[in-house]
Design a protein around this motif. Structure first.
Motif, PDB file in Angstrom:
ATOM      1  N   GLU A   6       0.835  -1.186  -0.027  1.00 13.96           N
ATOM      2  CA  GLU A   6       0.007  -0.021   0.008  1.00 13.96           C
ATOM      3  C   GLU A   6       0.756   1.156   0.096  1.00 13.96           C
ATOM      4  O   GLU A   6       0.418   2.371  -0.760  1.00 13.96           O
ATOM      5  CB  GLU A   6      -0.958   0.102   1.402  1.00 13.96           C
ATOM      6  CG  GLU A   6      -1.885  -1.162   1.207  1.00 13.96           C
ATOM      7  CD  GLU A   6      -2.777  -1.333   2.387  1.00 13.96           C
ATOM      8  OE1 GLU A   6      -3.716  -1.853   2.503  1.00 13.96           O
ATOM      9  OE2 GLU A   6      -2.396  -0.806   3.473  1.00 13.96           O
ATOM     10  N   ILE A   7       1.907   1.279   0.615  1.00 19.86           N
ATOM     11  CA  ILE A   7       2.629   2.446   0.818  1.00 19.86           C
ATOM     12  C   ILE A   7       3.502   2.595  -0.580  1.00 19.86           C
ATOM     13  O   ILE A   7       3.403   3.778  -1.007  1.00 19.86           O
ATOM     14  CB  ILE A   7       3.839   2.252   1.761  1.00 19.86           C
ATOM     15  CG1 ILE A   7       3.179   2.263   3.482  1.00 19.86           C
ATOM     16  CG2 ILE A   7       5.194   3.306   1.613  1.00 19.86           C
ATOM     17  CD1 ILE A   7       4.269   1.639   4.354  1.00 19.86           C
ATOM     18  N   LEU A   8       3.807   1.424  -1.184  1.00 17.94           N
ATOM     19  CA  LEU A   8       4.476   1.659  -2.478  1.00 17.94           C
ATOM     20  C   LEU A   8       3.544   1.899  -3.734  1.00 17.94           C
ATOM     21  O   LEU A   8       3.837   2.254  -4.726  1.00 17.94           O
ATOM     22  CB  LEU A   8       5.381   0.402  -2.776  1.00 17.94           C
ATOM     23  CG  LEU A   8       6.627   0.068  -1.987  1.00 17.94           C
ATOM     24  CD1 LEU A   8       7.195  -1.268  -2.301  1.00 17.94           C
ATOM     25  CD2 LEU A   8       7.719   1.456  -2.070  1.00 17.94           C
ATOM     26  N   GLY A   9       2.368   1.703  -3.373  1.00 13.99           N
ATOM     27  CA  GLY A   9       1.060   1.989  -4.348  1.00 13.99           C
ATOM     28  C   GLY A   9       0.872   0.790  -5.377  1.00 13.99           C
ATOM     29  O   GLY A   9       0.563   1.039  -6.531  1.00 13.99           O
ATOM     30  N   ILE A  10       1.428  -0.239  -5.163  1.00 15.92           N
ATOM     31  CA  ILE A  10       1.414  -1.672  -6.094  1.00 15.92           C
ATOM     32  C   ILE A  10       1.036  -2.762  -5.382  1.00 15.92           C
ATOM     33  O   ILE A  10       0.937  -3.001  -4.130  1.00 15.92           O
ATOM     34  CB  ILE A  10       2.860  -1.839  -6.675  1.00 15.92           C
ATOM     35  CG1 ILE A  10       3.895  -2.103  -5.543  1.00 15.92           C
ATOM     36  CG2 ILE A  10       3.388  -0.671  -7.595  1.00 15.92           C
ATOM     37  CD1 ILE A  10       5.244  -2.811  -6.221  1.00 15.92           C
ATOM     38  N   GLU A  11       0.506  -3.659  -6.286  1.00 16.26           N
ATOM     39  CA  GLU A  11       0.041  -5.148  -5.860  1.00 16.26           C
ATOM     40  C   GLU A  11       1.180  -5.857  -5.551  1.00 16.26           C
ATOM     41  O   GLU A  11       2.444  -5.551  -6.012  1.00 16.26           O
ATOM     42  CB  GLU A  11      -0.669  -5.769  -6.942  1.00 16.26           C
ATOM     43  CG  GLU A  11      -2.057  -5.149  -7.065  1.00 16.26           C
ATOM     44  CD  GLU A  11      -3.194  -5.228  -6.157  1.00 16.26           C
ATOM     45  OE1 GLU A  11      -3.260  -6.298  -5.565  1.00 16.26           O
ATOM     46  OE2 GLU A  11      -3.611  -4.145  -5.853  1.00 16.26           O
ATOM     47  N   PRO A  12       1.014  -6.848  -4.552  1.00 13.72           N
ATOM     48  CA  PRO A  12       2.192  -7.516  -4.358  1.00 13.72           C
ATOM     49  C   PRO A  12       2.803  -8.442  -5.347  1.00 13.72           C
ATOM     50  O   PRO A  12       2.057  -8.742  -6.365  1.00 13.72           O
ATOM     51  CB  PRO A  12       1.544  -8.711  -3.277  1.00 13.72           C
ATOM     52  CG  PRO A  12       0.519  -8.037  -2.588  1.00 13.72           C
ATOM     53  CD  PRO A  12      -0.178  -7.220  -3.694  1.00 13.72           C
ATOM     54  N   THR A  13       4.149  -8.482  -5.518  1.00 15.68           N
ATOM     55  CA  THR A  13       4.592  -8.742  -6.546  1.00 15.68           C
ATOM     56  C   THR A  13       6.126  -9.276  -6.229  1.00 15.68           C
ATOM     57  O   THR A  13       6.775  -8.799  -5.503  1.00 15.68           O
ATOM     58  CB  THR A  13       5.038  -7.607  -7.688  1.00 15.68           C
ATOM     59  OG1 THR A  13       5.543  -8.260  -8.780  1.00 15.68           O
ATOM     60  CG2 THR A  13       5.819  -6.497  -7.181  1.00 15.68           C
TER      61      THR A  13
END
Length: 70
Positions: A6-13
């Motif tokens: 959420e902090i990075l603004g991406i889906e888990p990857t």
């Protein structure tokens, strides 16, 4: 409390390139001198995401070393 994703603004990857891209974009927006607290959160999330990727890859290697008996 926000997750690293959420902090990075991406889906888990597991894609390090995607993680670095998100980190770079955020550090341009939240400069260390203007937003020191936010910058620290972003930096911690970035390093945690890279550790997650490494852990997942190490786990896959370990699992691949063992044969499952019938």
């Amino acid at each position: 409390m926000n997750t690293i994703w959420e902090i990075l603004g991406i889906e888990p990857t597991l894609d390090k390139k995607e993680i670095r891209k998100a980190y770079a974009a955020l550090t341009r927006t939240y400069h260390v001198e203007e937003f020191p607290e936010e910058f620290v959160k972003i930096q911690q999330a970035y390093h945690a995401a890279l550790e997650y990727v490494q852990y997942q890859r190490d786990t896959e290697k370990c699992i691949g070393q063992y044969k499952i008996l019938p």
